[in-house]
Design an enzyme around this catalytic site. Sequence first.
Site, PDB file in Angstrom:
ATOM      1  N   SER A   1      -8.237  -1.915   8.218  1.00 35.05           N
ATOM      2  CA  SER A   1      -7.784  -3.260   8.604  1.00 35.05           C
ATOM      3  C   SER A   1      -9.005  -4.097   8.994  1.00 35.05           C
ATOM      4  CB  SER A   1      -6.857  -3.144   9.811  1.00 35.05           C
ATOM      5  OG  SER A   1      -6.563  -4.405  10.358  1.00 35.05           O
TER       6      SER A   1
ATOM      7  N   TYR B   1      -5.025  -0.011  18.443  1.00 30.90           N
ATOM      8  CA  TYR B   1      -4.866  -0.182  16.988  1.00 30.90           C
ATOM      9  C   TYR B   1      -6.244  -0.273  16.330  1.00 30.90           C
ATOM     10  CZ  TYR B   1      -3.373  -2.227  12.521  1.00 30.90           C
ATOM     11  OH  TYR B   1      -3.155  -2.464  11.181  1.00 30.90           O
TER      12      TYR B   1
HETATM   13  N1  NAP Z   1       0.275  -6.226   7.115  1.00 34.32           N
HETATM   14  C1  NAP Z   1      -0.955  -6.469   7.550  1.00 34.32           C
HETATM   15  O1  NAP Z   1      -1.307  -7.603   7.887  1.00 34.32           O
HETATM   16  C2  NAP Z   1      -1.947  -5.345   7.629  1.00 34.32           C
HETATM   17  C3  NAP Z   1      -3.286  -5.676   7.875  1.00 34.32           C
HETATM   18  C4  NAP Z   1      -4.215  -4.633   7.956  1.00 34.32           C
HETATM   19  C5  NAP Z   1      -3.812  -3.336   7.786  1.00 34.32           C
HETATM   20  N2  NAP Z   1      -2.497  -3.055   7.562  1.00 34.32           N
HETATM   21  C6  NAP Z   1      -2.116  -1.658   7.408  1.00 34.32           C
HETATM   22  O2  NAP Z   1      -1.354  -1.530   6.224  1.00 34.32           O
HETATM   23  C7  NAP Z   1      -0.578  -0.336   6.297  1.00 34.32           C
HETATM   24  C8  NAP Z   1       0.823  -0.627   5.814  1.00 34.32           C
HETATM   25  O3  NAP Z   1       1.468  -1.457   6.756  1.00 34.32           O
HETATM   26  P1  NAP Z   1       2.361  -2.722   6.360  1.00 34.32           P
HETATM   27  O4  NAP Z   1       1.650  -3.922   6.840  1.00 34.32           O
HETATM   28  O5  NAP Z   1       2.779  -2.641   4.965  1.00 34.32           O
HETATM   29  O6  NAP Z   1       3.599  -2.533   7.354  1.00 34.32           O
HETATM   30  P2  NAP Z   1       5.077  -1.975   7.100  1.00 34.32           P
HETATM   31  O7  NAP Z   1       5.810  -2.875   6.162  1.00 34.32           O
HETATM   32  O8  NAP Z   1       5.648  -1.774   8.465  1.00 34.32           O
HETATM   33  O9  NAP Z   1       4.839  -0.591   6.391  1.00 34.32           O
HETATM   34  C9  NAP Z   1       4.387   0.545   7.091  1.00 34.32           C
HETATM   35  C10 NAP Z   1       4.595   1.759   6.215  1.00 34.32           C
HETATM   36  O10 NAP Z   1       4.151   2.902   6.971  1.00 34.32           O
HETATM   37  C11 NAP Z   1       5.187   3.856   6.973  1.00 34.32           C
HETATM   38  N3  NAP Z   1       5.186   4.698   8.159  1.00 34.32           N
HETATM   39  C12 NAP Z   1       5.158   4.328   9.457  1.00 34.32           C
HETATM   40  N4  NAP Z   1       5.234   5.422  10.253  1.00 34.32           N
HETATM   41  C13 NAP Z   1       5.319   6.497   9.415  1.00 34.32           C
HETATM   42  C14 NAP Z   1       5.440   7.899   9.614  1.00 34.32           C
HETATM   43  N5  NAP Z   1       5.483   8.453  10.835  1.00 34.32           N
HETATM   44  N6  NAP Z   1       5.509   8.704   8.522  1.00 34.32           N
HETATM   45  C15 NAP Z   1       5.469   8.171   7.280  1.00 34.32           C
HETATM   46  N7  NAP Z   1       5.355   6.860   7.028  1.00 34.32           N
HETATM   47  C16 NAP Z   1       5.286   6.039   8.094  1.00 34.32           C
HETATM   48  C17 NAP Z   1       6.472   3.042   6.877  1.00 34.32           C
HETATM   49  O11 NAP Z   1       7.514   3.851   6.357  1.00 34.32           O
HETATM   50  P3  NAP Z   1       8.757   4.421   7.209  1.00 34.32           P
HETATM   51  O12 NAP Z   1       8.973   3.515   8.380  1.00 34.32           O
HETATM   52  O13 NAP Z   1       9.868   4.390   6.201  1.00 34.32           O
HETATM   53  O14 NAP Z   1       8.335   5.798   7.569  1.00 34.32           O
HETATM   54  C18 NAP Z   1       6.059   1.979   5.885  1.00 34.32           C
HETATM   55  O15 NAP Z   1       6.196   2.446   4.567  1.00 34.32           O
HETATM   56  C19 NAP Z   1      -0.673   0.132   7.749  1.00 34.32           C
HETATM   57  O16 NAP Z   1      -1.595   1.195   7.816  1.00 34.32           O
HETATM   58  C20 NAP Z   1      -1.204  -1.088   8.464  1.00 34.32           C
HETATM   59  O17 NAP Z   1      -1.896  -0.751   9.640  1.00 34.32           O
HETATM   60  C21 NAP Z   1      -1.573  -4.025   7.474  1.00 34.32           C
END
Ligand code: NAP
Length: 246
Positions: free
Chosen positions: A141, A154
């Site tokens: 991130s 985080y």
């Molecule tokens: N969106 C942003 O602005 C942003 C920016 C920088 C980095 N990121 C990173 O991008 C990644 C994806 O996040 P997102 O933004 O797409 O958010 P999201 O829509 O909430 O997706 C998170 C994903 O992680 C999975 N997850 C969470 N806990 C889990 C567990 N215990 N076991 C297996 N899977 C798990 C969720 O699946 P389930 O809940 O179905 O398990 C979901 O598929 C994360 O690592 C986040 O930190 C996001």
Amino acid sequence: MSQGIENKVVVIVGASSGLGEALARRLHKDGAKLVLGARRLDRLVKIAEELSLSKDAILKTDVTDPQQVQALVDRAVSHYGRIDVIVNNAGLMPHSLLERRKFDDWNAMIDVNLKGVLYGIAAALPYMKEQKSGHIINTSSVAGHKVRPGSAVYAATKTAVRVISEGLRQEVKPYNIRTTIISPGAVTSELADSITEPDVAKNIKQFYEDTAISAESFASVVAFAISQPEDVDINEILFRPTRQEL
Ligand SMILES: NC(=O)c1ccc[n+]([C@@H]2O[C@H](COP(=O)([O-])OP(=O)(O)OC[C@H]3O[C@@H](n4cnc5c(N)ncnc54)[C@H](OP(=O)(O)O)[C@@H]3O)[C@@H](O)[C@H]2O)c1
């Protein structure tokens, strides 16, 4: 179909929403063979139906359990005979000031964002070593580069992902394995739903509404890294919405 992606076997951990889901849709279009993991099986079933994936292409996976992560990777190998790429993307972001003493949130971030990535690496590495090829992509991130009040834990987990990825990059040189860190800025997803403090959630959701770009941005960045010739190792991509300040 896309050269460098077509027919690659790609495991996406955290594929049920947001960035992982957008990536699954993009790589499917580019001709990859997918295996998708996350806890919400209903979401995975829906994605698999929409993309006409076989039922073997999805597996309910909780990344806090190394055996479940191993089973996901094993599924790719048993079904497709190999694993070319793993995207360790599962994460959550329950921001709050340290003074709020949110022990459960701290533990969850360490377990999912940090240890979950390690379990993904551990599951894929023996196969990739044996194959003498593979690509390990870890989602960090902007928070892996910058810490702000409320994001200390985080940011610590996302910094750790970068450090682990760089250590891994050097360790896997003898095995022809590529490693990529993807560090996105604000991207539309369900990430802010993991915030447990209502006042913090309100502010962050507003920030995302004002700033975030679509999850396809992440998908195209990952597709770029995967599609490079085998002797080109894209080690890190940091990207933000053009309008994002920090
Ligand atoms: N969106 C942003 O602005 C942003 C920016 C920088 C980095 N990121 C990173 O991008 C990644 C994806 O996040 P997102 O933004 O797409 O958010 P999201 O829509 O909430 O997706 C998170 C994903 O992680 C999975 N997850 C969470 N806990 C889990 C567990 N215990 N076991 C297996 N899977 C798990 C969720 O699946 P389930 O809940 O179905 O398990 C979901 O598929 C994360 O690592 C986040 O930190 C996001």
